[in-house]
Write a protein that holds these residues in place. Structure first.
Motif, PDB file in Angstrom:
ATOM      1  N   VAL A 171      27.394  11.319  51.092  1.00 23.79           N
ATOM      2  CA  VAL A 171      26.548  10.193  50.684  1.00 23.79           C
ATOM      3  C   VAL A 171      25.071  10.577  50.769  1.00 23.79           C
ATOM      4  N   CYS A 172      24.713  11.290  51.862  1.00 22.54           N
ATOM      5  CA  CYS A 172      23.317  11.730  52.013  1.00 22.54           C
ATOM      6  C   CYS A 172      22.911  12.652  50.859  1.00 22.54           C
TER       7      CYS A 172
ATOM      8  N   CYS B 249      27.663  14.450  65.156  1.00 17.22           N
ATOM      9  CA  CYS B 249      27.138  14.905  63.860  1.00 17.22           C
ATOM     10  C   CYS B 249      26.110  16.013  64.055  1.00 17.22           C
ATOM     11  N   ALA B 250      25.297  15.886  65.101  1.00 17.74           N
ATOM     12  CA  ALA B 250      24.300  16.929  65.392  1.00 17.74           C
ATOM     13  C   ALA B 250      24.992  18.256  65.695  1.00 17.74           C
ATOM     14  N   ILE B 251      26.094  18.201  66.449  1.00 14.29           N
ATOM     15  CA  ILE B 251      26.852  19.413  66.781  1.00 14.29           C
ATOM     16  C   ILE B 251      27.449  20.027  65.516  1.00 14.29           C
ATOM     17  N   LYS B 252      27.940  19.178  64.623  1.00 19.07           N
ATOM     18  CA  LYS B 252      28.573  19.679  63.395  1.00 19.07           C
ATOM     19  C   LYS B 252      27.544  20.282  62.441  1.00 19.07           C
ATOM     20  N   ILE B 253      26.359  19.707  62.402  1.00 22.77           N
ATOM     21  CA  ILE B 253      25.304  20.284  61.568  1.00 22.77           C
ATOM     22  C   ILE B 253      24.888  21.650  62.117  1.00 22.77           C
ATOM     23  N   LEU B 254      24.828  21.767  63.438  1.00 20.22           N
ATOM     24  CA  LEU B 254      24.532  23.069  64.048  1.00 20.22           C
ATOM     25  C   LEU B 254      25.646  24.067  63.742  1.00 20.22           C
ATOM     26  N   LYS B 255      26.870  23.575  63.712  1.00 18.97           N
ATOM     27  CA  LYS B 255      28.008  24.420  63.365  1.00 18.97           C
ATOM     28  C   LYS B 255      27.850  24.967  61.940  1.00 18.97           C
ATOM     29  N   ALA B 256      27.440  24.093  61.029  1.00 17.43           N
ATOM     30  CA  ALA B 256      27.216  24.516  59.649  1.00 17.43           C
ATOM     31  C   ALA B 256      26.086  25.545  59.572  1.00 17.43           C
ATOM     32  N   PHE B 257      25.060  25.357  60.391  1.00 16.21           N
ATOM     33  CA  PHE B 257      23.945  26.313  60.434  1.00 16.21           C
ATOM     34  C   PHE B 257      24.428  27.683  60.919  1.00 16.21           C
ATOM     35  N   HIS B 258      25.300  27.682  61.919  1.00 20.39           N
ATOM     36  CA  HIS B 258      25.850  28.948  62.421  1.00 20.39           C
ATOM     37  C   HIS B 258      26.650  29.665  61.336  1.00 20.39           C
ATOM     38  N   ILE B 259      27.427  28.888  60.578  1.00 21.86           N
ATOM     39  CA  ILE B 259      28.217  29.481  59.492  1.00 21.86           C
ATOM     40  C   ILE B 259      27.296  30.062  58.429  1.00 21.86           C
ATOM     41  N   SER B 260      26.259  29.293  58.081  1.00 20.34           N
ATOM     42  CA  SER B 260      25.321  29.719  57.054  1.00 20.34           C
ATOM     43  C   SER B 260      24.620  31.025  57.430  1.00 20.34           C
TER      44      SER B 260
ATOM     45  N   ASN C 277      15.609  22.096  62.210  1.00 21.94           N
ATOM     46  CA  ASN C 277      14.831  21.429  63.263  1.00 21.94           C
ATOM     47  C   ASN C 277      14.507  19.989  62.885  1.00 21.94           C
ATOM     48  N   SER C 278      14.216  19.757  61.596  1.00 18.49           N
ATOM     49  CA  SER C 278      13.903  18.402  61.141  1.00 18.49           C
ATOM     50  C   SER C 278      15.119  17.491  61.248  1.00 18.49           C
ATOM     51  N   ILE C 279      16.290  18.002  60.856  1.00 20.36           N
ATOM     52  CA  ILE C 279      17.518  17.199  60.948  1.00 20.36           C
ATOM     53  C   ILE C 279      17.808  16.854  62.406  1.00 20.36           C
ATOM     54  N   SER C 280      17.667  17.833  63.296  1.00 23.62           N
ATOM     55  CA  SER C 280      17.902  17.595  64.724  1.00 23.62           C
ATOM     56  C   SER C 280      16.940  16.543  65.262  1.00 23.62           C
TER      57      SER C 280
ATOM     58  N   LYS D 160      20.366   3.715  57.930  1.00 22.60           N
ATOM     59  CA  LYS D 160      19.947   3.789  56.516  1.00 22.60           C
ATOM     60  C   LYS D 160      18.757   4.725  56.367  1.00 22.60           C
ATOM     61  N   ASN D 161      17.744   4.558  57.225  1.00 20.30           N
ATOM     62  CA  ASN D 161      16.562   5.422  57.158  1.00 20.30           C
ATOM     63  C   ASN D 161      16.922   6.876  57.459  1.00 20.30           C
ATOM     64  N   LEU D 162      17.802   7.063  58.447  1.00 20.38           N
ATOM     65  CA  LEU D 162      18.246   8.410  58.793  1.00 20.38           C
ATOM     66  C   LEU D 162      18.951   9.079  57.616  1.00 20.38           C
ATOM     67  N   SER D 163      19.775   8.316  56.918  1.00 23.79           N
ATOM     68  CA  SER D 163      20.534   8.874  55.784  1.00 23.79           C
ATOM     69  C   SER D 163      19.601   9.326  54.663  1.00 23.79           C
ATOM     70  N   PHE D 164      18.600   8.523  54.371  1.00 19.58           N
ATOM     71  CA  PHE D 164      17.638   8.913  53.333  1.00 19.58           C
ATOM     72  C   PHE D 164      16.823  10.138  53.763  1.00 19.58           C
ATOM     73  N   ASP D 165      16.440  10.185  55.054  1.00 20.89           N
ATOM     74  CA  ASP D 165      15.670  11.329  55.556  1.00 20.89           C
ATOM     75  C   ASP D 165      16.484  12.626  55.440  1.00 20.89           C
ATOM     76  N   VAL D 166      17.750  12.560  55.854  1.00 20.52           N
ATOM     77  CA  VAL D 166      18.610  13.746  55.792  1.00 20.52           C
ATOM     78  C   VAL D 166      18.876  14.134  54.339  1.00 20.52           C
ATOM     79  N   GLY D 167      19.116  13.135  53.498  1.00 21.37           N
ATOM     80  CA  GLY D 167      19.373  13.404  52.089  1.00 21.37           C
ATOM     81  C   GLY D 167      18.207  14.091  51.400  1.00 21.37           C
ATOM     82  N   ARG D 168      17.001  13.655  51.726  1.00 20.51           N
ATOM     83  CA  ARG D 168      15.816  14.278  51.116  1.00 20.51           C
ATOM     84  C   ARG D 168      15.655  15.727  51.566  1.00 20.51           C
TER      85      ARG D 168
END
Length: 381
Positions: free
Chosen positions: A273-274, A304-315, A345-348, A369-377
């Motif tokens: 969605v983001c 979600c923060a842990i999973k985003i870090l997980k994606a960063f590790h994979i990347s 760092n911004s997402i965290s 809602k604000n968080l979703s738009f920030d992450v999406g951008r």
């Protein structure tokens, strides 16, 4: 609990034994460590050891000594019913229950169910906090401090265990500080925290710090094998690998795998969605998020923060990640392309701020809602 029940941390255990044998027992100690590393088990094992009347010493074992587990004192500590063992932990006011003491039956049941491995979210689930936020109140502090005026009933050392000390209300901290500055005789305070940075510096300065290590994969497996032998070795290995050495999550994986999969599903849906920045979809998922209760909201965002870090590790090909199933693995391999070094760092930061706003009783629907738009951008940059 005994020292042999603590997952790993042999050096720390032996250090505590040595200081006890030399009579150098600090009256206030802070046990610091990540969730699910066995902090409460260590605290209870230490309290039991100090009051054991028939300690056992080893010449050839990794642990130098332990409580006997058989004397009257040990048995009462094991059952968490020793008259000189007191607990403080986060609660919510419900059904005229306003103190930790009012929840002591639930607390004992919870510790038995989790084999001493406790976590804030699973505790809140156990007592069904719903949309409330747990804390340790001034009344709670006053209640336990009032027990210090009485002479020890049986124990050589009266023990007060304060679990999740970061949840002590700000206005309650001075009450505790005064007691730490003027300790009662033969009394030991054991505070437990996962985030020492949130504890007032004036309180920390009165404490001796004990920093626990996260148990190794082998330590985690051995702990689960000893305490949850009904499960197959494959189930236990999967629980360890999918919990990132957090035994609280590992136990939940064994008993409530579907609940963990719900968090995974939520994360996947939210990230999609983001990325689309679909306003209507963001409003819908924000409404669903607002309906799950504040403590669970904070838990979901932390995961979600842990999973985003997980994606960063994979990347960035950092370490080796484990997945629940091939479907999750495929998602993360595709999703990781959008987690850039410049944006992590911004997402965290956005996630941390959202959690803080929820803790301050902000509107969860608006926050998400604000968080979703920030992450999406950030995904689009």
């Amino acid at each position: 609990m005994q020292f042999k029940d603590v997952p790993g941390n042999i050096k720390i255990i032996n250090r505590l034994i040595e200081s006890a044998e030399k009579g150098r027992i600090a009256h206030a100690q802070m046990i610091i460590g990540s969730q699910g590393c066995g902090k409460l088990i260590l605290a209870l094992a230490y309290a039991q050891f100090l009051n054991c009347s028939n300690k056992v010493y080893y010449n050839d074992g990794e642990i130098k000594a332990d409580s006997c587990g058989e004397c009257s004192s040990c048995k009462k500590f094991e059952s968490l019913q020793h008259p000189d063992l007191h607990f403080l932990f986060p609660i919510v006011n419900k059904n005229k229950k306003e103190l930790s003491l009012d929840f002591i039956t639930e607390w004992r049941e919870y510790l038995e169910k989790k084999s001493g491995i406790v976590g804030l979210n699973s505790w809140y689930d156990f007592i069904q906090v719903e949309n409330s936020q747990g804390f340790i109140s001034v009344d709670n502090i006053n209640d336990v401090l009032s027990r210090l005026y009485f002479k020890n009933l049986e124990a050589k050392i009266k023990v007060i265990v304060i679990w999740m000390a970061e949840k002590i209300q700000y206005k309650a901290a001075p009450k505790l500080l005064k007691t730490l500055e003027e300790p009662a005789e033969n009394t030991l305070f054991l505070l437990i925290t996962e985030n020492a940075d949130t504890i007032l510096p004036t309180v920390m300065s009165r404490m001796q710090s004990i920093r626990m290590e996260t148990p190794s994969l082998q330590d985690c497996f051995v702990f689960l094998k000893n305490n949850f032998s009904d499960f197959s070795n494959d189930d236990l290995y999967n629980a360890v690998y999918n919990s990132n050495r957090d035994l609280d999550k590992a136990i939940d994986y064994l008993h409530k795998k579907n609940d963990l999969l719900k968090v995974n599903s939520f994360f996947v849906d939210w990230m999609r969605v983001c990325y689309t920045l679909d306003g209507h979809a963001i409003l819908n998922i924000s409404k669903n998020f607002a309906d799950i209760g504040r403590e669970k909201q904070k838990y979901y965002l932390s995961e979600c923060a842990i999973k985003i870090l997980k994606a960063f590790h994979i990347s960035n090909e950092i370490g080796e990640e484990k997945f629940f199933d091939p479907k999750e693995e495929e998602f993360f391999k595709n999703f990781s392309k959008y987690i850039k070094k410049e944006g992590i760092n911004s997402i965290s930061y956005y996630l941390d701020e959202a959690i803080k706003q929820i803790e301050r009783n902000g509107n969860p629907k608006l926050i998400f809602k604000n968080l979703s738009f920030d992450v999406g951008r950030l995904f689009r940059t």
